[in-house]
Design an enzyme around this catalytic site. Structure first.
Site, PDB file in Angstrom:
ATOM      1  N   TYR A 139       4.005   8.640 -11.812  1.00 37.76           N
ATOM      2  CA  TYR A 139       2.988   7.976 -10.974  1.00 37.76           C
ATOM      3  C   TYR A 139       2.086   7.086 -11.826  1.00 37.76           C
ATOM      4  O   TYR A 139       1.850   5.927 -11.512  1.00 37.76           O
ATOM      5  CB  TYR A 139       2.179   9.063 -10.258  1.00 37.76           C
ATOM      6  CG  TYR A 139       1.244   8.571  -9.173  1.00 37.76           C
ATOM      7  CD1 TYR A 139       1.711   8.349  -7.877  1.00 37.76           C
ATOM      8  CD2 TYR A 139      -0.096   8.355  -9.427  1.00 37.76           C
ATOM      9  CE1 TYR A 139       0.839   7.928  -6.871  1.00 37.76           C
ATOM     10  CE2 TYR A 139      -0.965   7.932  -8.431  1.00 37.76           C
ATOM     11  CZ  TYR A 139      -0.494   7.723  -7.151  1.00 37.76           C
ATOM     12  OH  TYR A 139      -1.352   7.306  -6.158  1.00 37.76           O
ATOM     13  N   LYS A 193       1.828   3.094 -11.534  1.00 33.92           N
ATOM     14  CA  LYS A 193       0.563   2.482 -11.098  1.00 33.92           C
ATOM     15  C   LYS A 193      -0.010   1.567 -12.186  1.00 33.92           C
ATOM     16  O   LYS A 193      -0.619   0.540 -11.892  1.00 33.92           O
ATOM     17  CB  LYS A 193      -0.451   3.562 -10.720  1.00 33.92           C
ATOM     18  CG  LYS A 193      -0.102   4.310  -9.430  1.00 33.92           C
ATOM     19  CD  LYS A 193      -0.096   3.403  -8.220  1.00 33.92           C
ATOM     20  CE  LYS A 193      -0.054   4.175  -6.916  1.00 33.92           C
ATOM     21  NZ  LYS A 193       0.011   3.311  -5.735  1.00 33.92           N
ATOM     22  N   ASN A 217       0.803  -1.231   0.000  1.00 36.12           N
ATOM     23  CA  ASN A 217       0.000   0.000   0.000  1.00 36.12           C
ATOM     24  C   ASN A 217       0.837   1.283   0.000  1.00 36.12           C
ATOM     25  O   ASN A 217       0.393   2.301  -0.529  1.00 36.12           O
ATOM     26  CB  ASN A 217      -0.931  -0.033   1.225  1.00 36.12           C
ATOM     27  CG  ASN A 217      -1.467   1.334   1.557  1.00 36.12           C
ATOM     28  OD1 ASN A 217      -2.456   1.797   0.986  1.00 36.12           O
ATOM     29  ND2 ASN A 217      -0.797   2.026   2.488  1.00 36.12           N
ATOM     30  N   SER A 250      -4.184   2.636  -8.521  1.00 34.72           N
ATOM     31  CA  SER A 250      -4.842   3.949  -8.498  1.00 34.72           C
ATOM     32  C   SER A 250      -5.731   4.082  -9.725  1.00 34.72           C
ATOM     33  O   SER A 250      -5.493   3.418 -10.746  1.00 34.72           O
ATOM     34  CB  SER A 250      -3.780   5.054  -8.529  1.00 34.72           C
ATOM     35  OG  SER A 250      -4.389   6.321  -8.689  1.00 34.72           O
ATOM     36  N   ALA A 273       2.588   5.860 -14.834  1.00 35.60           N
ATOM     37  CA  ALA A 273       3.308   4.729 -15.432  1.00 35.60           C
ATOM     38  C   ALA A 273       3.546   3.637 -14.389  1.00 35.60           C
ATOM     39  O   ALA A 273       3.353   2.446 -14.656  1.00 35.60           O
ATOM     40  CB  ALA A 273       4.633   5.217 -16.013  1.00 35.60           C
TER      41      ALA A 273
HETATM   42  P1  NAI Z   1      -0.518   8.622   2.770  1.00 40.86           P
HETATM   43  O1  NAI Z   1       0.517   9.621   2.370  1.00 40.86           O
HETATM   44  O2  NAI Z   1      -1.528   8.998   3.777  1.00 40.86           O
HETATM   45  O3  NAI Z   1       0.184   7.265   3.224  1.00 40.86           O
HETATM   46  C1  NAI Z   1       1.284   6.722   2.536  1.00 40.86           C
HETATM   47  C2  NAI Z   1       2.206   6.067   3.544  1.00 40.86           C
HETATM   48  O4  NAI Z   1       3.307   5.453   2.817  1.00 40.86           O
HETATM   49  C3  NAI Z   1       2.817   7.064   4.548  1.00 40.86           C
HETATM   50  O5  NAI Z   1       2.606   6.628   5.876  1.00 40.86           O
HETATM   51  C4  NAI Z   1       4.276   7.073   4.185  1.00 40.86           C
HETATM   52  O6  NAI Z   1       5.150   7.320   5.293  1.00 40.86           O
HETATM   53  C5  NAI Z   1       4.478   5.683   3.591  1.00 40.86           C
HETATM   54  N1  NAI Z   1       5.694   5.628   2.792  1.00 40.86           N
HETATM   55  C6  NAI Z   1       6.062   6.505   1.809  1.00 40.86           C
HETATM   56  N2  NAI Z   1       7.294   6.204   1.368  1.00 40.86           N
HETATM   57  C7  NAI Z   1       7.717   5.119   2.074  1.00 40.86           C
HETATM   58  C8  NAI Z   1       8.921   4.365   2.091  1.00 40.86           C
HETATM   59  N3  NAI Z   1       9.966   4.672   1.304  1.00 40.86           N
HETATM   60  N4  NAI Z   1       9.023   3.322   2.947  1.00 40.86           N
HETATM   61  C9  NAI Z   1       7.992   3.025   3.774  1.00 40.86           C
HETATM   62  N5  NAI Z   1       6.837   3.709   3.827  1.00 40.86           N
HETATM   63  C10 NAI Z   1       6.709   4.755   2.982  1.00 40.86           C
HETATM   64  O7  NAI Z   1      -1.213   8.238   1.391  1.00 40.86           O
HETATM   65  P2  NAI Z   1      -2.409   7.252   1.002  1.00 40.86           P
HETATM   66  O8  NAI Z   1      -3.291   8.020   0.121  1.00 40.86           O
HETATM   67  O9  NAI Z   1      -2.966   6.542   2.149  1.00 40.86           O
HETATM   68  O10 NAI Z   1      -1.606   6.228   0.067  1.00 40.86           O
HETATM   69  C11 NAI Z   1      -1.768   4.827   0.113  1.00 40.86           C
HETATM   70  C12 NAI Z   1      -1.699   4.263  -1.302  1.00 40.86           C
HETATM   71  O11 NAI Z   1      -2.862   4.684  -2.023  1.00 40.86           O
HETATM   72  C13 NAI Z   1      -0.506   4.781  -2.112  1.00 40.86           C
HETATM   73  O12 NAI Z   1       0.031   3.717  -2.866  1.00 40.86           O
HETATM   74  C14 NAI Z   1      -1.127   5.821  -3.032  1.00 40.86           C
HETATM   75  O13 NAI Z   1      -0.377   5.985  -4.199  1.00 40.86           O
HETATM   76  C15 NAI Z   1      -2.477   5.197  -3.282  1.00 40.86           C
HETATM   77  N6  NAI Z   1      -3.526   6.070  -3.774  1.00 40.86           N
HETATM   78  C16 NAI Z   1      -3.976   7.170  -3.051  1.00 40.86           C
HETATM   79  C17 NAI Z   1      -5.055   7.920  -3.500  1.00 40.86           C
HETATM   80  C18 NAI Z   1      -5.636   9.068  -2.721  1.00 40.86           C
HETATM   81  O14 NAI Z   1      -6.544   9.755  -3.208  1.00 40.86           O
HETATM   82  N7  NAI Z   1      -5.201   9.338  -1.509  1.00 40.86           N
HETATM   83  C19 NAI Z   1      -5.732   7.588  -4.769  1.00 40.86           C
HETATM   84  C20 NAI Z   1      -5.205   6.437  -5.430  1.00 40.86           C
HETATM   85  C21 NAI Z   1      -4.157   5.723  -4.942  1.00 40.86           C
END
Ligand code: NAI
Length: 258
Positions: A162, A166, A96, A149, A164
């Site tokens: 992003y 996803k 995730n 996504s 590419a």
């Molecule tokens: P968020 O920013 O709230 O959570 C992402 C988490 O990933 C954070 O806790 C962060 O510390 C962690 N993270 C980032 N880089 C890291 C690394 N190198 N090592 C370990 N942990 C790391 O964002 P969200 O939205 O909850 O994201 C979850 C997933 O959902 C992601 O893959 C994001 O791309 C995807 N996503 C989010 C959308 C949205 O509208 N929020 C829409 C579609 C997909």
């Protein structure tokens, strides 16, 4: 006599959840723990992880935090082995964690944004899958869920790294589903639409509402927990014949033309 044969419980399963300190990962960790899973909460953000784990423990459920930078290949392997040793195996892998680094194709920092994005959004997935496989192979309910996504189903300006990556997550999901199908390991992905998390925090509320009004059938952003329930569904023993799919959890965004 039972009326059905398949269970809708993940009680006792060990769940390895990345990005568990915030947003959808935190919501998934809390939901899975409340369903009786033993949660390995993984993130680079140690402080955020401690808060999530403390909340889970306060509710009388089970979780433990492991701080990990998912760009560290060796760290991924060591953490997965440590989780399996601690909980006695791994059943559910939830890839995730994510980052978003918008970058025009001709920007100076494009190559850096591209490399970093691919490292976290997809290369890390292949590493967690490879390292958990020996444990998934011993599980009675082996499941992999990757968070892609709606940016893999459409695109936004300046989001090429992003989008590419996803889109690659969907391809990876399908390929590994075919590869591991004969072993009963299911692999699916979720394509979230606009969700209220750390990633979308900086978007002003009026912009969020305007976007949702124009583009989303349900006319709103989702809460992270609404996506976590989609992830849970893929992990149920009763979802044993669902594999290789990409499920939009987007309030009808991708099916809305006008
Ligand atoms: P968020 O920013 O709230 O959570 C992402 C988490 O990933 C954070 O806790 C962060 O510390 C962690 N993270 C980032 N880089 C890291 C690394 N190198 N090592 C370990 N942990 C790391 O964002 P969200 O939205 O909850 O994201 C979850 C997933 O959902 C992601 O893959 C994001 O791309 C995807 N996503 C989010 C959308 C949205 O509208 N929020 C829409 C579609 C997909």
């Amino acid at each position: 006599m039972a009326l059905t044969n398949l269970s809708r419980s993940i009680k006792g399963c060990v769940a390895f959840i990345t990005g568990a300190a915030s947003g959808m990962g935190a919501a998934t960790a809390k939901l899975f723990a409340s369903e009786g899973a033993k949660v390995a909460a993984i993130d680079i953000n140690a402080e955020g992880l401690q808060q999530v784990v403390a909340e889970i423990e306060a509710a009388g459920c089970e979780a433990k935090a492991w701080t990990l930078d998912l760009s560290d290949a060796q760290g991924i392997k060591q953490t997965i082995d440590a989780v399996a040793a601690h909980f006695g195996g791994i059943d559910l892998l939830i890839n995730n964690a994510g980052i978003s680094i918008p970058s025009p194709i001709d920007a100076d920092g494009f190559e850096e944004a591209w490399a970093k994005t691919f490292d976290i959004l997809i290369t890390a997935h292949t590493r967690t899958i490879r390292a958990t496989l020996p444990y998934l192979r011993k599980s009675n309910n082996p499941r992999i869920v990757n968070i892609a996504s709606t940016e893999a189903l459409g695109a936004t300006k300046y989001g090429s790294p992003y989008t590419a990556a996803k889109t690659g997550v969907i391809g990876l999901t399908r390929s590994i589903a075919v590869e591991l199908g004969s072993e009963g390991i299911t692999v699916n992905c979720i394509c979230p639409g606009p969700i209220r998390t750390g990633m979308t925090d900086a978007i002003p509320e009026d912009q969020k509402q305007e976007f949702a009004r124009r583009r989303v059938a349900l006319k709103r952003y989702a809460e992270a927990e609404e996506v976590a329930h989609g992830t849970l569904n893929f992990c149920l023993p009763s979802s044993s014949f669902i594999t290789g799919t990409a499920l939009p959890v987007d309030g009808g965004m991708t099916i809305k033309n006008a």
